[in-house]
Design an enzyme around this catalytic site. Structure first.
Site, PDB file in Angstrom:
ATOM      1  N   THR A   1      -2.426  12.242   4.756  1.00  0.00           N
ATOM      2  CA  THR A   1      -1.049  12.103   4.291  1.00  0.00           C
ATOM      3  C   THR A   1      -1.037  11.984   2.769  1.00  0.00           C
ATOM      4  OG1 THR A   1      -0.526  10.933   6.341  1.00  0.00           O
ATOM      5  CG2 THR A   1       1.078  10.771   4.574  1.00  0.00           C
TER       6      THR A   1
ATOM      7  N   ASN B   1      -5.270 -11.521  14.414  1.00  0.00           N
ATOM      8  CA  ASN B   1      -4.281 -12.471  13.907  1.00  0.00           C
ATOM      9  C   ASN B   1      -2.861 -11.909  13.975  1.00  0.00           C
ATOM     10  OD1 ASN B   1      -6.139 -14.506  13.382  1.00  0.00           O
ATOM     11  ND2 ASN B   1      -6.451 -13.892  11.248  1.00  0.00           N
TER      12      ASN B   1
ATOM     13  N   LYS C   1     -11.532   0.758  12.897  1.00  0.00           N
ATOM     14  CA  LYS C   1     -10.324   1.325  13.493  1.00  0.00           C
ATOM     15  C   LYS C   1     -10.492   1.539  14.999  1.00  0.00           C
ATOM     16  CE  LYS C   1      -7.579   1.794   9.890  1.00  0.00           C
ATOM     17  NZ  LYS C   1      -6.260   1.128   9.819  1.00  0.00           N
TER      18      LYS C   1
ATOM     19  N   TYR D   1     -15.283   1.790   8.166  1.00  0.00           N
ATOM     20  CA  TYR D   1     -13.881   2.158   8.391  1.00  0.00           C
ATOM     21  C   TYR D   1     -13.676   2.703   9.797  1.00  0.00           C
ATOM     22  CZ  TYR D   1      -9.303   4.331   7.607  1.00  0.00           C
ATOM     23  OH  TYR D   1      -7.972   4.691   7.690  1.00  0.00           O
TER      24      TYR D   1
ATOM     25  N   TYR E   1      -4.597  -6.546  24.146  1.00  0.00           N
ATOM     26  CA  TYR E   1      -3.419  -7.404  24.055  1.00  0.00           C
ATOM     27  C   TYR E   1      -2.257  -6.831  24.870  1.00  0.00           C
ATOM     28  CZ  TYR E   1      -4.819 -11.136  20.919  1.00  0.00           C
ATOM     29  OH  TYR E   1      -5.390 -12.274  20.392  1.00  0.00           O
TER      30      TYR E   1
ATOM     31  N   GLY F   1       0.816  -1.205   0.000  1.00  0.00           N
ATOM     32  CA  GLY F   1       0.000   0.000   0.000  1.00  0.00           C
ATOM     33  C   GLY F   1       0.851   1.257   0.000  1.00  0.00           C
TER      34      GLY F   1
ATOM     35  N   ASP G   1      -4.392 -13.078   2.780  1.00  0.00           N
ATOM     36  CA  ASP G   1      -5.410 -12.353   3.520  1.00  0.00           C
ATOM     37  C   ASP G   1      -5.143 -12.558   5.002  1.00  0.00           C
ATOM     38  OD1 ASP G   1      -7.664 -11.327   4.705  1.00  0.00           O
ATOM     39  OD2 ASP G   1      -9.090 -12.498   3.529  1.00  0.00           O
TER      40      ASP G   1
END
Length: 312
Positions: free
Chosen positions: A174, A98, A148, A144, A158, A10, A56
């Site tokens: 950006t 993951n 997020k 989206y 975590y 990306g 993926d």
């Protein structure tokens, strides 16, 4: 270090890959190319310290022991996440989990690319990290925004429950080379339209604001944050605020275009103001952006000329 970067093909992921390779690290890139592109990493074809795995991240995977995980996998522009709504929610939930599992398994550092969209259409201005946001949880952009926001909660879980050394960067607007020319964001839209001689499309009356950070500045802030002891979200962006009309004028000046402006309806839930408070990044990381908007536009002019098919 041996580093895993998801979303490596990306816009931001490829620039981060370049930066870490330049520092001598080995990079395993992972990307399913839903919105990324081989073109962004084509220059690394003969780089022995870089490998790309097309996969993926919503399916469990393991690339072996790594020292650090940078998670940049997600559609990031409105055309991308509005087309891939369910996929965006999954990559921000299952995919993030993951990648956190990998960091936990190998005791690796972890940085998640979050977004200023966590603030929604903000009622606080400028936006500091302590602001909880004003987000429509069921609107078109929620696929989206909420992916997020959930991802941030998952990253912090975590850290708290598994002891993972996590970092959260909230990225503001950006731009730079490799920004997809048709991704629907302000800079790419205006640059492509100006270079093609088309009218520049302004949504609403053009009074809404954005703060534009050149990609090199952003990557520097991200790298510094990844090496810090800060676990809570940190804004990285340029605090200089421009109206959309001012941005259009800057693009016209840099490109030398004579394009006119046309005005269309403002998309639903489009933020009216966006400006980061970077007090925390300044004090914690000694970071602030160095490249002003017109200088940055000049730096990526040749890239957009090539994309628009304009002779140099």
């Amino acid at each position: 270090m041996r580093v895993l970067i998801t979303g490596a093909a990306g816009f931001l992921g490829s620039h981060l890959t370049d930066r870490l390779l330049g520092e001598g690290h080995c990079v395993i890139g992972v990307d399913n190319l839903a919105t990324g592109s081989h073109a962004n990493i084509a220059h690394l074809a003969n780089e022995p310290r870089f490998t790309l795995e097309e996969r993926d991240i919503c399916k469990p995977f393991d690339v072996g022991a790594v020292d650090y995980v940078f998670n940049f996998a997600s559609p990031a522009s409105p055309p991308g996440y509005l087309k891939l709504g369910i996929e965006t929610l999954r990559v921000g939930s299952v995919g993030v989990e993951n990648t956190l599992e990998i960091a936990s398994r190998y005791d690796a550092g972890y940085l998640h690319a979050s977004t200023s969209e966590c603030y929604g259409d903000p009622l606080e201005h400028p936006q500091s990290e302590s602001y909880w946001g004003n987000v429509n949880p069921v609107g078109p952009r929620s696929v989206y925004d909420e992916s997020k926001r959930y991802a941030e909660a998952l990253v912090m879980a975590y850290h708290r429950y598994r002891g993972v050394n996590t970092h959260l960067v909230r990225i503001f607007n950006t731009y730079g080379p490799r920004l997809h020319p048709e991704d629907g964001r302000v800079i790419s839209n205006f640059m492509m339209q100006a270079l093609r001689g088309d009218p520049l499309t302004v949504y609403g009356e053009g009074g809404q604001t954005r703060s534009f950070c050149y990609v090199d500045d952003l990557i520097e802030g991200i790298v510094r944050l990844s090496q810090s002891a800060e676990h809570m979200p940190t804004n990285i962006g340029n605090p200089v605020e421009f109206t959309i009309l001012e941005c259009a004028q800057a693009v016209l000046e840099v490109t030398g275009s004579k394009s006119e402006l046309i005005f269309e309806s403002l998309p639903q839930d489009d933020p009216t103001r966006r400006q980061p408070d970077i007090t925390k990044a300044r004090s914690l990381l000694g970071w602030e952006p160095k490249i002003a908007l017109k200088e940055g536009l000049q730096k990526c002019l040749e890239f957009f000329k090539a994309e628009a098919g304009v002779a140099k």
